[in-house]
Design a protein around this motif. Structure first.
Motif, PDB file in Angstrom:
ATOM      1  N   ARG A  54      47.720 -23.354   8.719  1.00  0.00           N
ATOM      2  CA  ARG A  54      46.442 -24.056   8.742  1.00  0.00           C
ATOM      3  C   ARG A  54      45.644 -23.772  10.009  1.00  0.00           C
ATOM      4  O   ARG A  54      44.506 -24.173  10.115  1.00  0.00           O
ATOM      5  CB  ARG A  54      46.665 -25.560   8.604  1.00  0.00           C
ATOM      6  CG  ARG A  54      47.330 -25.992   7.309  1.00  0.00           C
ATOM      7  CD  ARG A  54      47.117 -27.484   7.060  1.00  0.00           C
ATOM      8  NE  ARG A  54      47.568 -28.314   8.156  1.00  0.00           N
ATOM      9  CZ  ARG A  54      48.815 -28.755   8.296  1.00  0.00           C
ATOM     10  NH1 ARG A  54      49.731 -28.409   7.410  1.00  0.00           N
ATOM     11  NH2 ARG A  54      49.131 -29.536   9.304  1.00  0.00           N
ATOM     12  N   PHE A  55      46.261 -23.157  11.024  1.00  0.00           N
ATOM     13  CA  PHE A  55      45.563 -22.929  12.287  1.00  0.00           C
ATOM     14  C   PHE A  55      44.609 -21.753  12.140  1.00  0.00           C
ATOM     15  O   PHE A  55      45.026 -20.641  11.821  1.00  0.00           O
ATOM     16  CB  PHE A  55      46.565 -22.656  13.408  1.00  0.00           C
ATOM     17  CG  PHE A  55      45.925 -22.630  14.771  1.00  0.00           C
ATOM     18  CD1 PHE A  55      45.572 -23.804  15.397  1.00  0.00           C
ATOM     19  CD2 PHE A  55      45.663 -21.431  15.409  1.00  0.00           C
ATOM     20  CE1 PHE A  55      44.972 -23.795  16.641  1.00  0.00           C
ATOM     21  CE2 PHE A  55      45.061 -21.409  16.647  1.00  0.00           C
ATOM     22  CZ  PHE A  55      44.718 -22.598  17.281  1.00  0.00           C
ATOM     23  N   LEU A  61      52.305 -25.396  18.835  1.00  0.00           N
ATOM     24  CA  LEU A  61      51.336 -25.919  17.879  1.00  0.00           C
ATOM     25  C   LEU A  61      51.632 -27.386  17.608  1.00  0.00           C
ATOM     26  O   LEU A  61      52.790 -27.798  17.559  1.00  0.00           O
ATOM     27  CB  LEU A  61      51.392 -25.133  16.575  1.00  0.00           C
ATOM     28  CG  LEU A  61      50.846 -23.699  16.634  1.00  0.00           C
ATOM     29  CD1 LEU A  61      51.212 -22.957  15.364  1.00  0.00           C
ATOM     30  CD2 LEU A  61      49.345 -23.714  16.836  1.00  0.00           C
ATOM     31  N   SER A  62      50.588 -28.154  17.418  1.00  0.00           N
ATOM     32  CA  SER A  62      50.776 -29.574  17.132  1.00  0.00           C
ATOM     33  C   SER A  62      49.534 -30.104  16.442  1.00  0.00           C
ATOM     34  O   SER A  62      48.487 -29.454  16.412  1.00  0.00           O
ATOM     35  CB  SER A  62      51.017 -30.364  18.424  1.00  0.00           C
ATOM     36  OG  SER A  62      49.866 -30.310  19.253  1.00  0.00           O
ATOM     37  N   LEU A  63      49.656 -31.304  15.902  1.00  0.00           N
ATOM     38  CA  LEU A  63      48.503 -32.040  15.396  1.00  0.00           C
ATOM     39  C   LEU A  63      48.030 -33.005  16.466  1.00  0.00           C
ATOM     40  O   LEU A  63      48.807 -33.440  17.320  1.00  0.00           O
ATOM     41  CB  LEU A  63      48.873 -32.804  14.125  1.00  0.00           C
ATOM     42  CG  LEU A  63      49.244 -31.955  12.899  1.00  0.00           C
ATOM     43  CD1 LEU A  63      49.747 -32.860  11.781  1.00  0.00           C
ATOM     44  CD2 LEU A  63      48.045 -31.141  12.433  1.00  0.00           C
ATOM     45  N   GLU A  91      43.832 -35.396  12.833  1.00  0.00           N
ATOM     46  CA  GLU A  91      42.556 -34.821  12.393  1.00  0.00           C
ATOM     47  C   GLU A  91      42.373 -33.372  12.842  1.00  0.00           C
ATOM     48  O   GLU A  91      41.557 -32.642  12.266  1.00  0.00           O
ATOM     49  CB  GLU A  91      41.389 -35.653  12.928  1.00  0.00           C
ATOM     50  CG  GLU A  91      41.324 -37.070  12.393  1.00  0.00           C
ATOM     51  CD  GLU A  91      40.866 -37.129  10.938  1.00  0.00           C
ATOM     52  OE1 GLU A  91      40.357 -36.108  10.428  1.00  0.00           O
ATOM     53  OE2 GLU A  91      41.021 -38.198  10.318  1.00  0.00           O
ATOM     54  N   ALA A  92      43.114 -32.953  13.868  1.00  0.00           N
ATOM     55  CA  ALA A  92      42.943 -31.608  14.423  1.00  0.00           C
ATOM     56  C   ALA A  92      44.280 -30.896  14.512  1.00  0.00           C
ATOM     57  O   ALA A  92      45.326 -31.521  14.723  1.00  0.00           O
ATOM     58  CB  ALA A  92      42.296 -31.683  15.803  1.00  0.00           C
ATOM     59  N   ILE A  93      44.228 -29.576  14.383  1.00  0.00           N
ATOM     60  CA  ILE A  93      45.380 -28.718  14.607  1.00  0.00           C
ATOM     61  C   ILE A  93      45.142 -28.009  15.935  1.00  0.00           C
ATOM     62  O   ILE A  93      44.068 -27.448  16.155  1.00  0.00           O
ATOM     63  CB  ILE A  93      45.576 -27.724  13.453  1.00  0.00           C
ATOM     64  CG1 ILE A  93      46.717 -26.744  13.763  1.00  0.00           C
ATOM     65  CG2 ILE A  93      44.299 -26.964  13.130  1.00  0.00           C
ATOM     66  CD1 ILE A  93      48.067 -27.382  13.771  1.00  0.00           C
ATOM     67  N   TYR A 123      41.171 -27.346  16.526  1.00  0.00           N
ATOM     68  CA  TYR A 123      40.207 -27.167  15.442  1.00  0.00           C
ATOM     69  C   TYR A 123      40.375 -28.294  14.431  1.00  0.00           C
ATOM     70  O   TYR A 123      41.499 -28.747  14.182  1.00  0.00           O
ATOM     71  CB  TYR A 123      40.440 -25.840  14.716  1.00  0.00           C
ATOM     72  CG  TYR A 123      40.203 -24.603  15.539  1.00  0.00           C
ATOM     73  CD1 TYR A 123      38.933 -24.030  15.633  1.00  0.00           C
ATOM     74  CD2 TYR A 123      41.249 -23.987  16.210  1.00  0.00           C
ATOM     75  CE1 TYR A 123      38.726 -22.874  16.363  1.00  0.00           C
ATOM     76  CE2 TYR A 123      41.046 -22.835  16.951  1.00  0.00           C
ATOM     77  CZ  TYR A 123      39.786 -22.279  17.026  1.00  0.00           C
ATOM     78  OH  TYR A 123      39.576 -21.144  17.759  1.00  0.00           O
ATOM     79  N   PRO A 124      39.282 -28.740  13.810  1.00  0.00           N
ATOM     80  CA  PRO A 124      39.431 -29.685  12.702  1.00  0.00           C
ATOM     81  C   PRO A 124      40.313 -29.078  11.618  1.00  0.00           C
ATOM     82  O   PRO A 124      40.235 -27.866  11.352  1.00  0.00           O
ATOM     83  CB  PRO A 124      37.990 -29.870  12.199  1.00  0.00           C
ATOM     84  CG  PRO A 124      37.123 -29.494  13.363  1.00  0.00           C
ATOM     85  CD  PRO A 124      37.871 -28.414  14.085  1.00  0.00           C
ATOM     86  N   VAL A 125      41.160 -29.868  11.029  1.00  0.00           N
ATOM     87  CA  VAL A 125      41.993 -29.369   9.928  1.00  0.00           C
ATOM     88  C   VAL A 125      41.076 -28.835   8.830  1.00  0.00           C
ATOM     89  O   VAL A 125      40.156 -29.523   8.391  1.00  0.00           O
ATOM     90  CB  VAL A 125      42.912 -30.487   9.399  1.00  0.00           C
ATOM     91  CG1 VAL A 125      43.638 -30.033   8.145  1.00  0.00           C
ATOM     92  CG2 VAL A 125      43.908 -30.908  10.476  1.00  0.00           C
TER      93      VAL A 125
END
Length: 408
Positions: free
Chosen positions: A32-33, A45-47, A52-54, A120-122
């Protein structure tokens, strides 16, 4: 401008998996990134706190060709007794200490490892979504987690929900970034040079692989002071600027610094900062943090406890050059938004309506050429650390309305 060291994709996935507790989760997040992963060192990588964001967190090396620092006549090995006396003298009436300490310009250069976080927004896509990135600079006592502190207290979540990528980082001398000489190197001037290099690399697509057309600077407190410094020296770096926790009234500085009860970091927090020289300082206790940053009862005591556990360093060099970037920025023509907590101690001495609305005084004093889209807002029921109060989302909503209203 920036030097990057590539990270093999297998290593990126491995570190992401460790961070997210499972390899399968890391692969799902990677899928998804929307940005490039291989420009960061030690990448994870994390949320964001609310999902709401990656985000990718990693280290980049910033090369500073020259920074016009100050020569400071202060010994790094000073004891806590000497430090406390220095602060008392500095705050005394008709003090001669500043004249004794400031020794003229001293130019500094070097390469510095800076811990960064690009979110970034998902579901974000460079092809059809916002070409604007928000550039976030934290204040004293914090690091980049100030912008993503906890679920419900995450500026990054709100920005992502509004469709905006964000870039935050640990200023030099804080968090996971380098901790060089705290007197000669870590000063206000070099922080501005580092921010400039990072902004240019976001515009050029060297961070994350996307060229951002617009960069909106959002600062908090000392981060806002640096944002002012950026607009003075590099007026084309930012398309719009949001100054939170800043006014032109510094009457509360003496009270605030006295209340901070500054302590040598390696003595106050030996497990976290035991390897740092004596020129790195922290606030003395959670009481100090409450006094300088919070307004009771408008915050959750658990947030104050988390803040104390995660508190970050201030250097002697920053303390003595703290306000030097504050001056008029006649070359900046974009919109300016000033956001203050009603009970801000540092910049309003606890009352941002006295004398008059302090949020309205910044633009005419510092930004004579700012566009008509400029705004100002005093957040009710909030102290200096706006993001950590119950009414944080009122400030977040105002800021994003300002950004959207101005076409970014």
């Amino acid at each position: 401008m920036l030097s990057f060291i590539s990270v093999p994709s297998a290593l990126v996935l491995t570190t992401s998996a460790l961070f997210l507790s499972s390899v399968s989760t890391a692969f799902a997040v990677t899928a998804r990134f929307p940005g490039s992963l291989d420009v960061f060192r030690d990448a994870t990588l994390s949320l964001s706190a609310g999902g709401e964001a990656i985000c990718i967190t990693g280290t980049v090396t910033v090369n500073v060709a020259t920074s016009a620092n100050q020569k400071l006549n202060y010994e790094d090995g000073a004891s806590q007794l000497a430090l406390t006396e220095t602060i008392a003298q500095f705050l005394s009436a008709n003090s001669s200490l500043p004249a004794q300490i400031y020794g003229g310009p001293a130019f500094v250069h070097g390469a510095f490892n800076i811990s960064t976080k690009l979110c970034y927004p998902v579901g974000w896509s460079a092809k059809n979504l916002s070409k604007t990135v928000q550039f976030l600079i934290h204040g004293i006592g914090f690091e980049k987690s100030y912008w993503d502190f906890a679920k419900g207290y995450s500026y990054i979540d709100v920005a992502a929900a509004a469709g905006y990528p964000t870039f935050s980082y640990d200023r030099l001398g804080t968090g996971a970034s380098d901790h060089p000489d705290p007197i000669r190197v870590v000063q206000s001037s070099i922080q501005i040079e580092i921010a400039h290099e990072l902004i240019q690399s976001l515009r050029d697509g060297r961070i994350g692989g996307h060229r951002f057309d617009n960069v909106v600077g959002v600062g908090h407190s000392y981060g806002s002071i640096q944002s002012v410094g950026i607009t003075v020296k590099y007026p084309m770096d930012l398309d719009a600027v949001v100054l939170t926790g800043l006014s032109i009234n510094t009457n509360g500085f003496g009270v605030t610094f006295a209340g901070f009860n500054l302590a040598i970091a390696n003595e106050n927090q030996p497990l976290r900062f035991g390897d740092l020289p004596n020129g790195y300082l922290v606030t003395g206790s959670s009481i100090s943090n409450q006094f300088g940053f919070f307004h009771y009862p408008d915050f959750d005591p658990k947030i104050l406890a988390l803040d104390e556990a995660a508190k970050q360093t201030l250097t002697i060099g920053e303390a003595f050059t703290l306000t030097s970037p504050i001056m008029p920025a006649p070359g900046f023509t974009g919109p300016v938004d000033v956001v203050l907590g009603e009970y801000d101690m540092s910049f309003c001495q606890g009352n941002c309506y006295t004398p008059g609305d302090q949020s309205l005084m910044v633009r005419p004093a510092l930004y004579p050429a700012a566009s008509n889209g400029s705004q100002a807002y005093i957040v009710p029921g909030v102290g200096h650390a706006i993001n950590l109060h119950f009414e944080a989302n009122s400030a977040f909503a105002h800021i994003h309305n300002f950004i959207k209203t101005n076409g970014f």
